[in-house]
Write a protein that holds these residues in place. Structure first.
Motif, short mmCIF file in Angstrom:
data_model
loop_
_atom_site.label_atom_id
_atom_site.label_comp_id
_atom_site.label_asym_id
_atom_site.label_seq_id
_atom_site.Cartn_x
_atom_site.Cartn_y
_atom_site.Cartn_z
N PRO A 165 0.82 -1.23 0.00
CA PRO A 165 0.00 0.00 0.00
C PRO A 165 0.84 1.27 0.00
O PRO A 165 0.43 2.28 -0.59
CB PRO A 165 -0.82 -0.12 1.30
CG PRO A 165 -0.83 -1.58 1.61
CD PRO A 165 0.48 -2.11 1.14
N ARG A 166 2.01 1.25 0.66
CA ARG A 166 2.87 2.44 0.70
C ARG A 166 3.32 2.84 -0.70
O ARG A 166 3.29 4.02 -1.06
CB ARG A 166 4.08 2.14 1.59
CG ARG A 166 5.17 3.20 1.56
CD ARG A 166 4.68 4.56 2.01
NE ARG A 166 5.75 5.55 1.98
CZ ARG A 166 5.56 6.85 2.04
NH1 ARG A 166 4.32 7.34 2.15
NH2 ARG A 166 6.58 7.68 2.01
N GLU B 280 1.82 2.06 -3.50
CA GLU B 280 0.63 2.49 -4.24
C GLU B 280 0.26 3.92 -3.89
O GLU B 280 -0.14 4.70 -4.77
CB GLU B 280 -0.53 1.55 -3.93
CG GLU B 280 -1.78 1.80 -4.77
CD GLU B 280 -2.88 0.79 -4.50
OE1 GLU B 280 -3.93 0.88 -5.15
OE2 GLU B 280 -2.67 -0.09 -3.64
N ALA B 281 0.42 4.30 -2.62
CA ALA B 281 0.15 5.68 -2.21
C ALA B 281 1.15 6.64 -2.83
O ALA B 281 0.79 7.74 -3.26
CB ALA B 281 0.18 5.79 -0.69
N LYS C 159 0.29 7.48 -6.39
CA LYS C 159 -0.82 8.41 -6.56
C LYS C 159 -0.47 9.84 -6.15
O LYS C 159 -1.28 10.75 -6.35
CB LYS C 159 -2.02 7.93 -5.73
CG LYS C 159 -2.60 6.60 -6.20
CD LYS C 159 -3.77 6.17 -5.34
CE LYS C 159 -4.35 4.84 -5.82
NZ LYS C 159 -5.49 4.40 -4.98
N GLU C 160 0.71 10.06 -5.58
CA GLU C 160 1.10 11.40 -5.13
C GLU C 160 1.59 12.29 -6.26
O GLU C 160 1.84 13.48 -6.03
CB GLU C 160 2.16 11.29 -4.05
CG GLU C 160 1.64 10.77 -2.72
CD GLU C 160 2.74 10.72 -1.67
OE1 GLU C 160 3.88 11.15 -1.99
OE2 GLU C 160 2.47 10.27 -0.55
#
Length: 439
Positions: A98-99, A101-102, A105-106
């Motif tokens: 998840p890290r 993936e975040a 998206k940044e």
């Protein structure tokens, strides 16, 4: 394409970028011929010539991506492969962690952080692969069947081994830096350009070897046939790589204050070959594992004999069947992790977009998934057929295999990089020659 290059050389700033890119390419090819300290160059050349005569292709894929530098054991022996592997690993982990993936998206800041992680992973993989290459060269397994293979590394002390590994790791870091320089100050994607050059560097020698080994009209018949098949394959790859399914998208009008936004029509381009060359690389790498394990194992066990009989030579029906199905599987696998229909549907719904005749939200995601699966089938079959053309149609010309210059992996990469580079040159020419509303 030639017209675009001619016009680019007439434009001063583009000419500087092209000359800078050519200078980096020359530097890269120069480093591919400088041997690593601690190597007996004469013995290496003897084994390389013998391996070419026997068509030893166990390390053929990595050797192709390094421009022939791997088997020469030069400072750029690992080439661009550690960076490619690191990029693929990070792309796969983006779906799982998840890290990451975040960060994706940044935007630009998140992409820069992922690029930094890719660099660190590239250096780690270079240390690992460099150690494996040195150990393989010391044991003589790098060139099986060569009488002087065990004498390639005369000095087997720890100091010499460490120096060789550090030199190869530094060479990989230098290659990565050269690629980023081309991206920042040159034309096109630097890593793709270096990969293009590495593969293209083996074309003249491989084609001339086919001519020398030919028997019809002193080899010119075989040579001409291979050139003709190569042009047909290039035309087919260009046709399929440009093919896409365009999903129409409309955006509803929105009133914000006194201004009206939206009301435009666009489309989502879904390429027939959405996975690119990644499935071919995955399948080739996976099929190298049994042959590699069999080569390093001692004795004459039954499983080793079976692997050497069916999975070392690329022209055996078992090898061809497994290779084809692996390419099809990895094509669907990579498309599934690289394109998320639910995310695309949510973004469309957020900005008021919809596909005509399809409700926004979950129905849109299901429709995109349905269309993507339908077009992935011909794309995966196309990849499998392109990858198998050398083993099926060119087996009689000099023992061609999957790493032949007009093979699937090399043709896909060269055509893809060439098309992308030409598009970038044409777009920059259009920006510089566009006069807008001045006339």
């Amino acid at each position: 394409m030639l017209t675009a290059f001619a016009r680019a050389f007439k434009t001063p700033d583009l000419r500087k970028k092209l000359l800078f890119t050519l200078a980096i390419i020359v530097l890269y090819r120069l480093g591919s011929h400088i041997p690593v300290p601690g190597i007996d160059y004469q013995n290496v050349q003897t084994c390389v010539n013998l391996a070419q005569q026997n068509n030893n292709s166990l390390f053929g894929l990595v050797n192709m991506f390094s421009g022939g530098a791997l088997l020469q054991i030069t400072i750029f022996a690992l080439g661009i492969m550690p960076y490619i592997t690191a990029s693929i690993i990070l792309q796969l982990l983006t779906v799982v962690i998840p890290r990451l993936e975040a960060l994706k998206k940044e935007g630009s800041s998140g992409t820069a952080k992922i690029t930094q992680y890719t660099r660190y992973l590239t250096v780690a993989l270079a240390v690992l692969q460099g150690t494996g290459l040195v150990a393989t060269a010391r044991s003589g397994a790098l060139f099986s069947g060569c009488p002087v293979a065990s004498q390639i590394v005369p000095d087997r002390t720890i100091y010499t081994t460490v120096v060789m590994v550090i030199t190869m790791t530094a060479g990989t870091a230098a290659v990565m830096w050269l690629g980023e320089l081309i991206t920042d100050r040159g034309i096109g994607n630097g890593m793709s350009i270096l990969m293009f050059i590495s593969i293209a560097a083996g074309f003249p020698g491989a084609l001339w070897a086919i001519k020398e080994s030919g028997k019809l009209a002193k080899g010119w018949i075989e040579f001409s046939t291979v050139i003709l098949i190569g042009f047909v394959m290039v035309a087919l790859v260009v046709f399929v790589e440009q093919a896409q399914r365009r999903i129409p998208v409309q955006y509803a009008k929105r009133m914000i204050g006194r201004r009206s936004y939206g009301g435009t029509s666009t489309y989502i381009p879904l390429k027939v070959n959405q996975a690119g060359v990644i499935p071919v690389i995955f399948a080739s790498s996976l099929l190298y594992i049994p042959a590699l394990v069999a080569q390093f194992s001692s004795g004459t066990s039954t499983w080793k004999t079976w692997i050497e009989q069916y999975f070392v030579k690329g022209d055996h029906p078992y090898y061809i069947t497994v290779y084809f199905f692996l390419i099809v599987f990895f094509a669907f696998f990579y498309v599934a992790i690289s394109f998320n229909p639910e995310e695309v549907a949510d973004n469309m719904k957020k900005y008021g977009g919809f596909i005509p005749g399809i409700r926004a939200g979950r129905p849109t995601a299901e429709y995109l998934s349905y269309v993507l699966n339908r077009i992935t089938w011909p794309g995966s079959l196309y990849l499998g057929l392109i990858a198998l053309v050398p083993t099926m149609a060119l087996a009689g010309f000099g023992g061609a295999n999957q790493n032949f210059p007009f093979g699937g992996t090399s043709i896909l990469i060269i055509v893809g990089v060439g098309l992308e580079t030409v598009k970038q040159i044409e777009s920059q020419l259009q920006q510089r020659n566009y006069e807008g509303f001045l006339r």
